[in-house]
Scaffold this active site. Structure first.
Site, mmCIF file in Angstrom:
data_model
loop_
_atom_site.group_PDB
_atom_site.id
_atom_site.type_symbol
_atom_site.label_atom_id
_atom_site.label_comp_id
_atom_site.label_asym_id
_atom_site.label_seq_id
_atom_site.Cartn_x
_atom_site.Cartn_y
_atom_site.Cartn_z
ATOM 1 N N ARG A 179 -55.831 -40.884 64.311
ATOM 2 C CA ARG A 179 -56.822 -40.073 64.291
ATOM 3 C C ARG A 179 -56.717 -38.382 64.882
ATOM 4 N NH1 ARG A 179 -62.717 -40.983 67.708
ATOM 5 N NH2 ARG A 179 -63.251 -38.702 67.479
ATOM 6 N N ARG B 169 -63.857 -39.172 60.915
ATOM 7 C CA ARG B 169 -62.741 -39.673 61.639
ATOM 8 C C ARG B 169 -62.341 -40.878 60.966
ATOM 9 N NH1 ARG B 169 -66.096 -39.791 66.108
ATOM 10 N NH2 ARG B 169 -66.062 -37.576 66.137
ATOM 11 N N ASP C 168 -62.963 -44.305 65.548
ATOM 12 C CA ASP C 168 -63.398 -44.074 66.771
ATOM 13 C C ASP C 168 -63.757 -45.350 67.470
ATOM 14 O OD1 ASP C 168 -64.819 -42.410 68.746
ATOM 15 O OD2 ASP C 168 -66.836 -42.837 67.599
ATOM 16 N N ASP D 87 -65.369 -46.511 70.746
ATOM 17 C CA ASP D 87 -66.240 -46.110 71.720
ATOM 18 C C ASP D 87 -66.731 -47.318 72.810
ATOM 19 O OD1 ASP D 87 -66.446 -43.558 71.071
ATOM 20 O OD2 ASP D 87 -68.367 -43.498 70.001
HETATM 21 N N1 PH2 Z 1 -70.130 -41.418 65.335
HETATM 22 C C1 PH2 Z 1 -70.164 -40.315 65.578
HETATM 23 C C2 PH2 Z 1 -71.204 -39.458 65.002
HETATM 24 N N2 PH2 Z 1 -71.986 -39.816 63.728
HETATM 25 N N3 PH2 Z 1 -72.427 -41.502 62.482
HETATM 26 C C3 PH2 Z 1 -72.476 -43.044 62.204
HETATM 27 N N4 PH2 Z 1 -73.208 -43.495 61.071
HETATM 28 N N5 PH2 Z 1 -71.478 -43.846 62.736
HETATM 29 C C4 PH2 Z 1 -70.822 -43.382 63.610
HETATM 30 O O1 PH2 Z 1 -69.777 -44.129 64.234
HETATM 31 C C5 PH2 Z 1 -70.827 -42.051 64.052
HETATM 32 C C6 PH2 Z 1 -71.774 -41.167 63.724
HETATM 33 C C7 PH2 Z 1 -69.487 -39.754 66.660
HETATM 34 O O2 PH2 Z 1 -68.578 -40.553 67.351
HETATM 35 MG MG MG Z 2 -68.527 -42.185 68.758
HETATM 36 MG MG MG Z 3 -65.296 -41.894 70.684
#
Ligand code: PH2
Ligand code: MG
Ligand code: MG
Length: 164
Positions: free
Chosen positions: A86, A95, A98, A100
């Site tokens: 990343r 990315r 990610d 979270d």
């Molecule tokens: N993550 C983001 C910004 N936008 N959109 C979707 N559909 N899925 C994501 O995981 C995502 C996003 C920022 O981390």
């Molecule tokens: Mg995110």
């Molecule tokens: Mg994140």
């Protein structure tokens, strides 16, 4: 006390490269470096949120049992993101991976500019709530005091989210 006494919910996302392959590698690294994966949602293809002009994401939610603290889970998650290539280019942008932290037990954690748990926007985003609902409908949001199911049912985000 049990060794793996913390329950953490993670939301994974990828919209670059071999999205599914990267998600699977991330799950493998999470199980090796964070803790036991207790359950995983289906993979969903989701419309990009925040910045429309980018490829669709694949998202999934995980429940992990861990002995690590919330801040260590975050550190390990960032390491795994790095390991999987990343590069942070722009906010809300594309990315490869990610990871979270959505919930950590029923704890409310706020470390300015570093970590906020529950994830501050989770209740507003269908790409989070739909996968999470699949594995954690009965989990209570400790700030909003509603279950994931209730949050999902009252969600106004109409983005396209499709199980694959
Ligand atoms: N993550 C983001 C910004 N936008 N959109 C979707 N559909 N899925 C994501 O995981 C995502 C996003 C920022 O981390
Ligand atoms: Mg995110
Ligand atoms: Mg994140």
């Amino acid at each position: 006390m049990e060794l793996d006494h913390n329950t953490v919910y993670l939301l994974l996302g990828s919209n670059l490269g071999d999205r599914e392959g990267v998600l699977n590698k991330a799950i493998d690294l999470i199980s090796k470096n964070i803790g036991k994966v207790i359950s995983r949602s289906s993979i969903y293809e989701t419309e990009p949120w925040g910045k429309a002009d980018q490829p669709a994401f694949l998202n999934l939610a995980l429940q992990v049992q861990t002995s690590l603290s919330a801040i260590l889970v975050l550190e390990k998650a960032l390491e795994i993101e790095k390991q999987l290539g990343r590069i942070r280019i722009e906010r809300w942008g594309s990315r490869t991976i990610d990871i979270d932290v959505i919930f950590f037990n029923a704890e409310v954690i706020h470390i300015k500019d570093v970590l906020t748990i529950p994830h501050p926007e989770m209740q507003n985003r269908k790409f989070v709530l739909e996968p999470l609902f699949e594995i954690a409908g009965n989990v209570n949001h400790p700030v909003l005091n509603q279950t994931v199911k209730e949050l999902y049912e009252t969600l106004t985000d109409k983005a396209t989210v499709k199980k694959i």
